[in-house]
Design a protein around this motif. Structure first.
Motif, PDB file in Angstrom:
ATOM      1  N   THR A   2       3.504  -9.472  -6.679  1.00 18.07           N
ATOM      2  CA  THR A   2       2.456  -9.305  -7.690  1.00 18.07           C
ATOM      3  C   THR A   2       1.633  -8.029  -7.477  1.00 18.07           C
ATOM      4  OG1 THR A   2       0.942 -10.710  -6.396  1.00 18.07           O
ATOM      5  CG2 THR A   2       2.238 -11.783  -8.126  1.00 18.07           C
ATOM      6  N   LEU A   3       2.001  -7.223  -6.484  1.00 14.58           N
ATOM      7  CA  LEU A   3       1.308  -5.954  -6.281  1.00 14.58           C
ATOM      8  C   LEU A   3       1.421  -5.085  -7.524  1.00 14.58           C
ATOM      9  CD1 LEU A   3       2.198  -4.683  -2.677  1.00 14.58           C
ATOM     10  CD2 LEU A   3      -0.081  -5.105  -3.587  1.00 14.58           C
ATOM     11  N   GLU A   4       0.310  -4.493  -7.954  1.00 17.17           N
ATOM     12  CA  GLU A   4       0.318  -3.581  -9.092  1.00 17.17           C
ATOM     13  C   GLU A   4       0.630  -2.180  -8.587  1.00 17.17           C
ATOM     14  OE1 GLU A   4       0.091  -4.275 -12.186  1.00 17.17           O
ATOM     15  OE2 GLU A   4      -0.409  -6.416 -12.042  1.00 17.17           O
ATOM     16  N   LEU A   5       1.790  -1.656  -8.959  1.00 13.34           N
ATOM     17  CA  LEU A   5       2.233  -0.369  -8.448  1.00 13.34           C
ATOM     18  C   LEU A   5       2.434   0.681  -9.537  1.00 13.34           C
ATOM     19  CD1 LEU A   5       4.955  -1.570  -5.895  1.00 13.34           C
ATOM     20  CD2 LEU A   5       2.551  -1.057  -5.437  1.00 13.34           C
ATOM     21  N   ASP A   6       2.567   0.259 -10.786  1.00 14.42           N
ATOM     22  CA  ASP A   6       2.948   1.190 -11.849  1.00 14.42           C
ATOM     23  C   ASP A   6       1.921   2.289 -12.076  1.00 14.42           C
ATOM     24  OD1 ASP A   6       5.244  -0.241 -12.157  1.00 14.42           O
ATOM     25  OD2 ASP A   6       4.592  -1.331 -13.943  1.00 14.42           O
ATOM     26  N   HIS A   7       0.666   2.052 -11.725  1.00 12.38           N
ATOM     27  CA  HIS A   7      -0.365   3.065 -11.947  1.00 12.38           C
ATOM     28  C   HIS A   7      -0.406   4.094 -10.820  1.00 12.38           C
ATOM     29  CE1 HIS A   7      -2.223   0.300  -9.128  1.00 12.38           C
ATOM     30  NE2 HIS A   7      -3.181   1.173  -8.891  1.00 12.38           N
ATOM     31  N   LEU A   8       0.375   3.866  -9.765  1.00 13.22           N
ATOM     32  CA  LEU A   8       0.390   4.772  -8.618  1.00 13.22           C
ATOM     33  C   LEU A   8       1.566   5.737  -8.714  1.00 13.22           C
ATOM     34  CD1 LEU A   8      -0.287   2.191  -5.753  1.00 13.22           C
ATOM     35  CD2 LEU A   8      -1.945   3.775  -6.774  1.00 13.22           C
ATOM     36  N   ALA A   9       1.374   6.937  -8.168  1.00 16.88           N
ATOM     37  CA  ALA A   9       2.486   7.871  -8.046  1.00 16.88           C
ATOM     38  C   ALA A   9       3.550   7.242  -7.152  1.00 16.88           C
ATOM     39  CB  ALA A   9       1.985   9.192  -7.460  1.00 16.88           C
ATOM     40  N   PRO A  10       4.834   7.622  -7.313  1.00 13.90           N
ATOM     41  CA  PRO A  10       5.915   6.952  -6.581  1.00 13.90           C
ATOM     42  C   PRO A  10       5.710   6.858  -5.079  1.00 13.90           C
ATOM     43  CG  PRO A  10       6.831   8.343  -8.279  1.00 13.90           C
ATOM     44  CD  PRO A  10       5.356   8.615  -8.267  1.00 13.90           C
ATOM     45  N   ARG A  11       5.283   7.946  -4.431  1.00 16.91           N
ATOM     46  CA  ARG A  11       5.092   7.893  -2.977  1.00 16.91           C
ATOM     47  C   ARG A  11       3.979   6.916  -2.611  1.00 16.91           C
ATOM     48  NH1 ARG A  11       5.531  14.061  -0.520  1.00 16.91           N
ATOM     49  NH2 ARG A  11       7.582  14.568  -1.395  1.00 16.91           N
ATOM     50  N   ALA A  12       2.884   6.973  -3.347  1.00 12.17           N
ATOM     51  CA  ALA A  12       1.768   6.067  -3.074  1.00 12.17           C
ATOM     52  C   ALA A  12       2.161   4.628  -3.357  1.00 12.17           C
ATOM     53  CB  ALA A  12       0.552   6.462  -3.916  1.00 12.17           C
ATOM     54  N   ALA A  13       2.973   4.417  -4.390  1.00 12.60           N
ATOM     55  CA  ALA A  13       3.413   3.069  -4.740  1.00 12.60           C
ATOM     56  C   ALA A  13       4.292   2.481  -3.647  1.00 12.60           C
ATOM     57  CB  ALA A  13       4.167   3.096  -6.070  1.00 12.60           C
ATOM     58  N   LEU A  14       5.223   3.292  -3.143  1.00 10.36           N
ATOM     59  CA  LEU A  14       6.104   2.792  -2.090  1.00 10.36           C
ATOM     60  C   LEU A  14       5.325   2.550  -0.799  1.00 10.36           C
ATOM     61  CD1 LEU A  14       8.877   1.962  -1.236  1.00 10.36           C
ATOM     62  CD2 LEU A  14       9.401   4.357  -0.698  1.00 10.36           C
ATOM     63  N   ARG A  15       4.376   3.420  -0.506  1.00  8.97           N
ATOM     64  CA  ARG A  15       3.535   3.224   0.676  1.00  8.97           C
ATOM     65  C   ARG A  15       2.770   1.903   0.562  1.00  8.97           C
ATOM     66  NH1 ARG A  15       1.710   6.148   4.765  1.00  8.97           N
ATOM     67  NH2 ARG A  15       2.749   8.016   3.959  1.00  8.97           N
ATOM     68  N   ALA A  16       2.229   1.618  -0.613  1.00  6.10           N
ATOM     69  CA  ALA A  16       1.484   0.374  -0.816  1.00  6.10           C
ATOM     70  C   ALA A  16       2.388  -0.838  -0.629  1.00  6.10           C
ATOM     71  CB  ALA A  16       0.857   0.366  -2.209  1.00  6.10           C
ATOM     72  N   LEU A  17       3.634  -0.738  -1.106  1.00  3.70           N
ATOM     73  CA  LEU A  17       4.570  -1.855  -0.966  1.00  3.70           C
ATOM     74  C   LEU A  17       4.923  -2.075   0.505  1.00  3.70           C
ATOM     75  CD1 LEU A  17       6.254  -3.934  -2.532  1.00  3.70           C
ATOM     76  CD2 LEU A  17       8.115  -2.273  -2.585  1.00  3.70           C
ATOM     77  N   LEU A  18       5.173  -1.002   1.232  1.00  3.69           N
ATOM     78  CA  LEU A  18       5.512  -1.114   2.651  1.00  3.69           C
ATOM     79  C   LEU A  18       4.335  -1.664   3.457  1.00  3.69           C
ATOM     80  CD1 LEU A  18       7.400   2.275   3.093  1.00  3.69           C
ATOM     81  CD2 LEU A  18       8.426  -0.001   2.982  1.00  3.69           C
ATOM     82  N   GLN A  19       3.140  -1.205   3.152  1.00  5.78           N
ATOM     83  CA  GLN A  19       1.964  -1.720   3.847  1.00  5.78           C
ATOM     84  C   GLN A  19       1.731  -3.188   3.512  1.00  5.78           C
ATOM     85  OE1 GLN A  19      -0.964   1.164   2.561  1.00  5.78           O
ATOM     86  NE2 GLN A  19      -0.660   2.432   4.370  1.00  5.78           N
ATOM     87  N   GLY A  20       2.114  -3.571   2.290  1.00  7.86           N
ATOM     88  CA  GLY A  20       2.017  -4.983   1.911  1.00  7.86           C
ATOM     89  C   GLY A  20       2.958  -5.862   2.709  1.00  7.86           C
ATOM     90  N   MET A  21       4.090  -5.310   3.134  1.00  9.55           N
ATOM     91  CA  MET A  21       5.017  -6.067   3.981  1.00  9.55           C
ATOM     92  C   MET A  21       4.401  -6.343   5.350  1.00  9.55           C
ATOM     93  SD  MET A  21       8.696  -4.223   3.318  1.00  9.55           S
ATOM     94  CE  MET A  21       9.465  -4.196   1.684  1.00  9.55           C
ATOM     95  N   VAL A  22       3.672  -5.359   5.859  1.00  8.76           N
ATOM     96  CA  VAL A  22       3.107  -5.457   7.204  1.00  8.76           C
ATOM     97  C   VAL A  22       1.877  -6.351   7.248  1.00  8.76           C
ATOM     98  CG1 VAL A  22       2.007  -4.141   9.053  1.00  8.76           C
ATOM     99  CG2 VAL A  22       4.003  -3.204   7.870  1.00  8.76           C
TER     100      VAL A  22
END
Length: 236
Positions: free
Chosen positions: A84-104
């Motif tokens: 449910t993380l909202e990523l579409d408003h982030l630039a691709p690098r920032a979006a992927l970073r947010a997803l990876l940090q969400g895993m941790v």
């Protein structure tokens, strides 16, 4: 293989029954985190939940079934937060970073680390019909695939990357340090129970995964760690 029930907490349960199940699961989680599956005692779980042992066994046929439900509840919470993380408003690098940090994050802030170590062995030897991790995995794969595609279109990410393989490697690279603390401690001297060391691993592992995807390697996040973090095992 031992079969487990399809549901841990029936959705049509009456309010007082739902509250009882909630108390049992909360008490069981604390017991399993503190003692592991083998040493956890249903008597102690029942006492902590304020119910009888007979009532625990009325809802859960065995200690293993109760453990499976605790695992599923914890997995469902962690996976739901990711998908449910909202990523579409982030630039691709920032979006992927947010997803990876969400895993941790669940491993850093919650009890998932202790449960995960038990859970890996548990799932390897048992069939678990209800498993939120496998149920939500397709949504997580789709989220990463969309982020990767946006990065390829923008020129940030290389195009020759298998998204499913990337997801598996990313999950292992970022979270396995909390499950296999001995290896991390031995090889690079990090104590995952220490907040500064855990932060060092989080930053390094996320940057490591990102660096593998970048079409042009960025020096913004070097693959290094703070000076004097490494301490050889047994050096005091």
């Amino acid at each position: 293989m031992n079969e487990l029930p399809d549901s841990c907490a029936p959705p049509k349960a009456l309010p007082n029954k739902r509250e009882t199940l909630k108390r049992i699961l909360e008490a069981a989680r604390r017991e399993f985190v503190g003692k592991g599956l083998a040493d956890a005692r249903v008597d102690d779980i029942a006492q902590a939940a304020g119910v009888t042992k007979q009532l625990v066994y009325h809802y859960y046929r065995s200690k293993e079934e109760l453990f499976a439900c605790v695992l599923d509840e914890s997995s469902a919470q962690a996976m739901n937060e990711l998908v449910t993380l909202e990523l579409d408003h982030l630039a691709p690098r920032a979006a992927l970073r947010a997803l990876l940090q969400g895993m941790v994050q669940p491993y850093e802030e919650g009890e998932l680390s202790a449960l995960a170590q038990e859970g890996i062995r548990f799932h390897e030897s048992r069939a678990t019909p209800r498993n939120s991790f496998t149920e939500l995995a397709p949504r997580l794969r789709l989220k990463l695939k969309k982020t990767l595609e946006r990065g390829i279109s923008s020129g940030d990410f290389r195009a020759d990357v298998d998204p499913d393989m990337l997801l598996a490697v990313a999950a292992l690279a970022t979270t396995s340090a909390w499950v296999n603390r001995y290896t991390v401690s031995t090889l690079c001297g990090l104590d995952m129970a220490s907040a500064p060391d855990a932060e060092t691993w989080r930053r390094f592992s996320v940057d490591f995964v990102l660096s593998a995807l970048e079409r042009e390697r960025s020096s913004e996040h070097p693959l290094t760690r703070p000076v004097a973090v490494f301490k050889a095992p047994g050096s005091g």
